[in-house]
Design an enzyme around this catalytic site. Structure first.
Site: not given
Ligand code: PLP
Length: 393
Positions: A89, A111, A377
């Site tokens: 993020k 948000e 992620s």
């Molecule tokens: C670690 C992590 N992965 C994935 C996501 C999902 O978001 P996005 O689909 O925008 O990557 C989030 C959302 O808070 C997250 O914290």
């Protein structure tokens, strides 16, 4: 076929900017300036410097040997979990805070679902000395308590969203309401590739550093830039958009998008947008979303706060509809199992969002020669209590 936004922010039939009149000047100013600002050498220099020295990029591309052995494919992990603040993020919030400064805004709203975007926003606001208000669903405040504490320590005000399912969708509604009331001094840092144009394209561009690095790292490790597959979980879709970005037009690279099936696609408790969604408008964008026959948004559910969203960004709706992306839905149980497996096999505790991406290994058969990149992620620190409760640790 193009997989990039056109002038009006459309990916095929999806996207656009469906906004109230009060927000038109803000979105229009951003639309007119975002590419120009992002291409300024001084912007690029500041963005890249902060990604390097503050975030810790490039994030490693790690060859997961034990996981590869178990699933008989060459599996690489893109370690976004090692970024400052623990997830992808922050790539976007660094970009957007620099954008807000150039637009002369002195107040930030955001948000958050899992709290990762809220933390990443509070972090860059502290870094720049800018006021920060984060909206978060009441249920998410309870299930992501460590992140709420982090935001407060970083100086942000956290406002609970008390309507609807009291999760991400409702927090987004509150943030949009705030923005309508404060259109002049406030920049809204949206945390995913959702919202009205130009947000989906702008956020995808900030996150595209992920696939830019994957290409260079794979070239070094495998002698080729392109993997056979790139796998990422999809909430709104920003980590996935970043991981796919530089492969979108390379048809040999398979794109796998992983959604949350919650307690099962047809259980009435899921967030499997591609499987269940129909065309509609949510948070300023035409996309696929879960809705009732008369167009009311269905309350989503996932054990993972970051995937608990009833829509997907317009890029992902287009990837689904065009067949460019393969969409797989993963239940809570399978995601939790995959999170535990990654911990045991590789010594890496993933965020529950990311665990969904790893569960694909059990559902899809890869060839032994396949190079599979999984976007890790985020890290699991914020989810420790959920893992404890689920596995009775
Ligand atoms: C670690 C992590 N992965 C994935 C996501 C999902 O978001 P996005 O689909 O925008 O990557 C989030 C959302 O808070 C997250 O914290």
């Amino acid at each position: 076929m193009s997989y990039h936004a056109n002038e009006k922010g459309y990916y095929g039939e999806f996207g656009g900017a469906f906004i109230p009149e009060m927000l038109y000047p803000n979105c229009e100013e951003l639309r007119q300036k975002y590419i120009q600002i992002m291409e300024e050498p001084s912007f690029k220099e500041e963005f890249n410097q902060l990604l390097k020295d503050y975030v810790g990029r490039p994030s490693p591309l790690y060859f997961a040997e034990r996981l590869s052995k178990k699933y008989n494919a060459k599996i690489y992990l893109k370690r976004e979990d090692l970024n400052h603040t623990g997830a992808h993020k922050v790539n976007n919030t660094i970009g957007q805070i620099l954008m807000a400064k150039r637009l002369g805004k002195n107040r930030i709203i955001a948000e958050t679902g899992a709290g990762q975007h809220g933390v990443a926003t509070a972090t860059v606001c502290a870094l720049m000395g800018i006021e920060c208000v984060v909206y978060m669903g009441e249920i998410d405040i309870a299930r992501q308590a460590p992140n709420v504490a982090r935001m407060k320590m970083l100086g942000a005000e956290v406002h609970p969203a008390l309507s609807g399912s009291k999760t991400l969708k409702d927090a987004t509604n509150e943030a949009i309401r705030d923005w309508i009331n404060n259109p002049v001094d406030t920049h809204y840092i949206i945390g995913s590739v959702v919202g009205p144009h130009p947000y989906p394209d702008m956020v995808a561009r900030f996150q595209s550093v992920i696939s830019e690095e994957i290409k260079a790292q794979l070239l070094e490790k495998e002698g080729r830039e392109n993997p056979d597959y790139v796998v990422a979980c999809v909430g709104g879709g920003s980590n996935a958009a970043g991981a796919y970005y530089h492969f979108l037009d390379t048809s040999e690279v398979g794109i796998i998008a992983v959604e949350a099936a919650g307690k099962g696609i047809h259980s009435g408790e899921s967030a499997a947008t591609s499987a269940l969604g129909k065309v509609g408008i949510i948070h300023g964008s035409k996309t696929l979303l879960m809705q009732t026959d008369d167009g009311q948004i269905t309350e989503p559910y996932s054990i993972s706060a970051g995937l608990d969203y009833p829509g997907v960004g317009p890029l992902h709706a287009h990837l689904f509809k065009s067949g460019r992306g393969e969409f797989i839905s993963i239940t809570d149980d399978n995601a939790m199992k995959a999170g535990m497996e990654l911990s045991k096999l590789e010594g890496i505790i993933p965020a529950i969002e990311s665990s969904h991406a790893f569960a694909v290994l059990d559902q899809k058969k890869f060839e032994p020669s396949d190079v599979v990149v999984i976007n890790l992620s985020g890290r699991g620190d914020k989810d420790l209590q959920n893992y404890i409760d689920y596995f009775n640790l």
